[in-house]
Design an enzyme around this catalytic site. Sequence first.
Site, PDB file in Angstrom:
ATOM      1  N   GLY A  93      45.237  32.707  61.014  1.00  0.00           N
ATOM      2  CA  GLY A  93      44.667  33.958  60.520  1.00  0.00           C
ATOM      3  C   GLY A  93      45.256  35.091  61.331  1.00  0.00           C
ATOM      4  N   GLY A  95      45.558  36.859  64.119  1.00  0.00           N
ATOM      5  CA  GLY A  95      45.083  36.687  65.487  1.00  0.00           C
ATOM      6  C   GLY A  95      45.388  37.852  66.396  1.00  0.00           C
ATOM      7  N   ARG A  96      46.311  38.717  65.985  1.00  0.00           N
ATOM      8  CA  ARG A  96      46.631  39.896  66.814  1.00  0.00           C
ATOM      9  C   ARG A  96      46.925  41.117  65.957  1.00  0.00           C
ATOM     10  NH1 ARG A  96      52.828  39.367  69.061  1.00  0.00           N
ATOM     11  NH2 ARG A  96      53.764  38.547  67.159  1.00  0.00           N
ATOM     12  N   LYS A 116      49.744  45.677  64.329  1.00  0.00           N
ATOM     13  CA  LYS A 116      49.997  44.491  65.149  1.00  0.00           C
ATOM     14  C   LYS A 116      49.737  44.820  66.619  1.00  0.00           C
ATOM     15  CE  LYS A 116      53.117  41.498  64.198  1.00  0.00           C
ATOM     16  NZ  LYS A 116      54.376  40.750  63.944  1.00  0.00           N
ATOM     17  N   ASP A 128      45.121  36.713  73.367  1.00  0.00           N
ATOM     18  CA  ASP A 128      44.413  37.953  73.700  1.00  0.00           C
ATOM     19  C   ASP A 128      44.542  38.990  72.588  1.00  0.00           C
ATOM     20  OD1 ASP A 128      47.037  38.813  73.947  1.00  0.00           O
ATOM     21  OD2 ASP A 128      46.958  39.096  76.118  1.00  0.00           O
ATOM     22  N   ARG A 179      52.675  48.310  60.824  1.00  0.00           N
ATOM     23  CA  ARG A 179      53.548  47.766  59.779  1.00  0.00           C
ATOM     24  C   ARG A 179      53.118  48.274  58.413  1.00  0.00           C
ATOM     25  NH1 ARG A 179      54.451  41.507  60.191  1.00  0.00           N
ATOM     26  NH2 ARG A 179      52.277  41.418  59.508  1.00  0.00           N
ATOM     27  N   ARG A 186      50.334  35.944  52.275  1.00  0.00           N
ATOM     28  CA  ARG A 186      51.314  34.922  52.614  1.00  0.00           C
ATOM     29  C   ARG A 186      51.072  33.668  51.784  1.00  0.00           C
ATOM     30  NH1 ARG A 186      51.784  36.140  58.566  1.00  0.00           N
ATOM     31  NH2 ARG A 186      50.565  38.041  58.892  1.00  0.00           N
ATOM     32  N   ASP A 255      53.148  30.408  56.719  1.00  0.00           N
ATOM     33  CA  ASP A 255      52.348  31.604  56.980  1.00  0.00           C
ATOM     34  C   ASP A 255      53.220  32.814  57.286  1.00  0.00           C
ATOM     35  OD1 ASP A 255      52.706  29.913  59.429  1.00  0.00           O
ATOM     36  OD2 ASP A 255      51.917  31.688  60.420  1.00  0.00           O
ATOM     37  N   ASN A 256      54.543  32.620  57.346  1.00  0.00           N
ATOM     38  CA  ASN A 256      55.472  33.730  57.524  1.00  0.00           C
ATOM     39  C   ASN A 256      56.282  34.001  56.259  1.00  0.00           C
ATOM     40  OD1 ASN A 256      54.668  34.096  60.169  1.00  0.00           O
ATOM     41  ND2 ASN A 256      56.239  32.757  61.012  1.00  0.00           N
TER      42      ASN A 256
END
Length: 491
Positions: A93, A95-96, A116, A128, A179, A186, A255-256
């Site tokens: 998911g 995450g950052r 991002k 983190d 972005r 995705r 996922d990319n």
Amino acid sequence: MSHLQGLDGLVFDNSYARLPRHWFQPTRICPLKHAHLISFNPPVARQLGLDPCGVSPSLLAQVCGGEVDWPGTEPLAMKYTGHQFGSYNPDLGDGRGLLLGEVIGPEGQRLDLHLKGAGKTAFSRFGDGRAVLRSSIREYLASEAMCGLGIPTTRALCLLGSEEYTLRNGMEPCAMLLRVTSSHIRFGHFEYFYYSGQHDDLHRLAQYCIERYYPQLQSAEQPVAQMFAEVVRRSAELVALWQAYGFVHGVLNTDNMSIIGETFDYGPFTFMDHYEPDHVANKNDHAGRYAFSRQPSIVLWNLSALAQALLPLIEKSRLEAELDRFEELYEAAKLKRMRARLGLQAPRSDDADLIVRLESIWTEQRMDHNRFLRHLCEWQPGDTSSTNSLLALARQEKAVAEWLRQYEMRLEYEVASTPIRQAQMRSVNPRYILRNYMAEEVIREAHQGDYRPLNALLPLLRHPGDEHSEFSAYADAPPDWAAAIHLTCSS
């Protein structure tokens, strides 16, 4: 210019935020310490309907850095899954990163703003949620370089730095990248609903994608099947362009992969300094799964994973039929671009063989194929100077000289004059390509607080065919130290 506006004038209409809540997690930006603007992208600003001269750098840093709320945004972390290096991972998911919202640009195009490095989310796992300056710069540069080459890609409105640090390759400064693209959906979004058994949501996601990205298919007999066919075509054409320019993605997980066929999520990418089919951009990819020559087959593998996720919505035979079209679509797209790069405007049946022979020479002699093709733009049969400049790039001149003779015979079938052919070739053969060492030099200066080299490089990447005399050294062979650059998933 009257239709352009300042940052506070953007009107958000956040369709994804109106979807079911279990598709995402509403999340606030975690503020960065002393966020400041490193670079701003006027062409992307105009896409959004912003007046580049009317955007306040301090306000942009404050709203992206999380210090000030951005009216109209509804930050959320998307849930998706995906296959990473061939293995399914259900715990993925955003995450950052956070989808801040959607803006409808002056051309009526709906564009996502995705931040991002925005901090921890429910999908950060042990991370983190931060992005570091090094990787943020690389994505920023790469997206502008791809756009300059005419390769579909996400882009970025701006890049922010900070005085906050996090542990990656040692302690590194944190950064944020805003972005911009039409879609952040995705292949992994579909995989999430399929593997979790949420097939009603799978159908709703497909309908959402058709309405937003493929509205022309809404009246088709089988809209979802037609959408998949379009995703196959766009993906085949995308990877064909990667192969034509020597781009290695590095982490081609599902996922990319973008549902609209764009280059998405730049990690340890490389534009090869010399033509090497087995080149692996990501040093964490020990098995070479994502090597340059394997990219077309991996994209097909990823499309097969998407097809698997669509089985509840489309007949298996139809999915297989669309997948069977991939190779032909890829080969046609690759041939089309390589013909253009060689200045061949009147297609002939033996063109593919001519290209294969040239790629074999590049491979055997470890040649810089982008520099070769740029020099070829200036070549004329019988001209000693332009011939010598090409032969100087070779380790074995005989093979190149023989290929040039074959190429000369092929040009006899062209009706365009030499100046017209050369002009056409220059339009698709860049004088400059984004080398890893160029990015490394910019990153090194940025770590010292000097962002001028980064911003000076952007016009060259956006217009790689122009002369840019102050950067002429970048058109030469990379320095010897460039071979020692190693990239990993943290890149």
